[in-house]
Design a protein around this motif. Structure first.
Motif, short mmCIF file in Angstrom:
data_model
loop_
_atom_site.label_atom_id
_atom_site.label_comp_id
_atom_site.label_asym_id
_atom_site.label_seq_id
_atom_site.Cartn_x
_atom_site.Cartn_y
_atom_site.Cartn_z
N TYR A 92 0.82 -1.20 0.00
CA TYR A 92 0.00 0.00 0.00
C TYR A 92 0.86 1.25 0.00
O TYR A 92 1.87 1.32 0.72
CB TYR A 92 -0.89 0.04 1.24
CG TYR A 92 -1.89 -1.08 1.35
CD1 TYR A 92 -1.55 -2.26 2.01
CD2 TYR A 92 -3.16 -0.96 0.81
CE1 TYR A 92 -2.46 -3.29 2.12
CE2 TYR A 92 -4.08 -1.99 0.92
CZ TYR A 92 -3.72 -3.15 1.58
OH TYR A 92 -4.64 -4.17 1.69
N TRP A 112 -4.84 6.41 1.85
CA TRP A 112 -4.28 5.13 1.43
C TRP A 112 -4.75 4.77 0.03
O TRP A 112 -5.88 5.11 -0.37
CB TRP A 112 -4.74 4.02 2.39
CG TRP A 112 -4.15 4.17 3.75
CD1 TRP A 112 -4.57 4.97 4.77
CD2 TRP A 112 -2.99 3.48 4.23
NE1 TRP A 112 -3.75 4.83 5.85
CE2 TRP A 112 -2.77 3.92 5.55
CE3 TRP A 112 -2.12 2.54 3.69
CZ2 TRP A 112 -1.71 3.46 6.33
CZ3 TRP A 112 -1.08 2.07 4.46
CH2 TRP A 112 -0.88 2.53 5.76
N GLY A 115 -4.00 -0.76 -2.82
CA GLY A 115 -3.07 -1.87 -2.64
C GLY A 115 -2.79 -2.61 -3.93
O GLY A 115 -3.62 -2.64 -4.85
#
Length: 122
Positions: A92, A112, A115
């Protein structure tokens, strides 16, 4: 609002290399790479300050991974060499939007990415 989009994951044999990319939109002060393997907590991998370019690495990847940035393109990269099966995880990209300071704790990052999976076969 900051958006982060990772790319570059995949399957590689032990000893091989991969380069992860993180495209960042919006204002960020610093970025980090983290990873999370199945059944384990998310762990710090590498950090870079957006303005100074100062970097910091987890001991487990030091000497094998390199974090870098391209300010003009708003991109951050993670070059991963000499990959090991224990590097297998979802990786990530994370951004801090208030300070330049190093943080190793996921909770101190504000945004974030989704991923990208890295799998290293033995």
């Amino acid at each position: 609002q900051v958006q982060l989009v990772e790319s570059g994951g995949g399957l590689v044999q032990a000893g091989g290399s991969l380069r992860l990319s993180c495209a960042a939109s919006g204002r960020t002060f610093s970025l980090g790479w983290f990873r999370q393997a199945p059944g384990k907590e998310r762990e710090f991998v590498a950090f870079i300050s957006w303005s100074s370019g100062n970097t910091y690495y987890a001991d487990s990847v030091k000497g094998r991974f390199t974090i870098s940035r391209d300010n003009a393109k708003n991109m951050v990269y993670l070059q991963m060499n000499s990959l090991k099966p224990e590097d297998t995880a979802v990786y990530y990209c994370a951004a801090k939007t208030r300070t330049f300071y190093l943080s190793l704790v996921p909770a101190q990052y504000d945004y974030w990415g989704q991923g990208t999976q890295v799998t290293v076969s033995s």
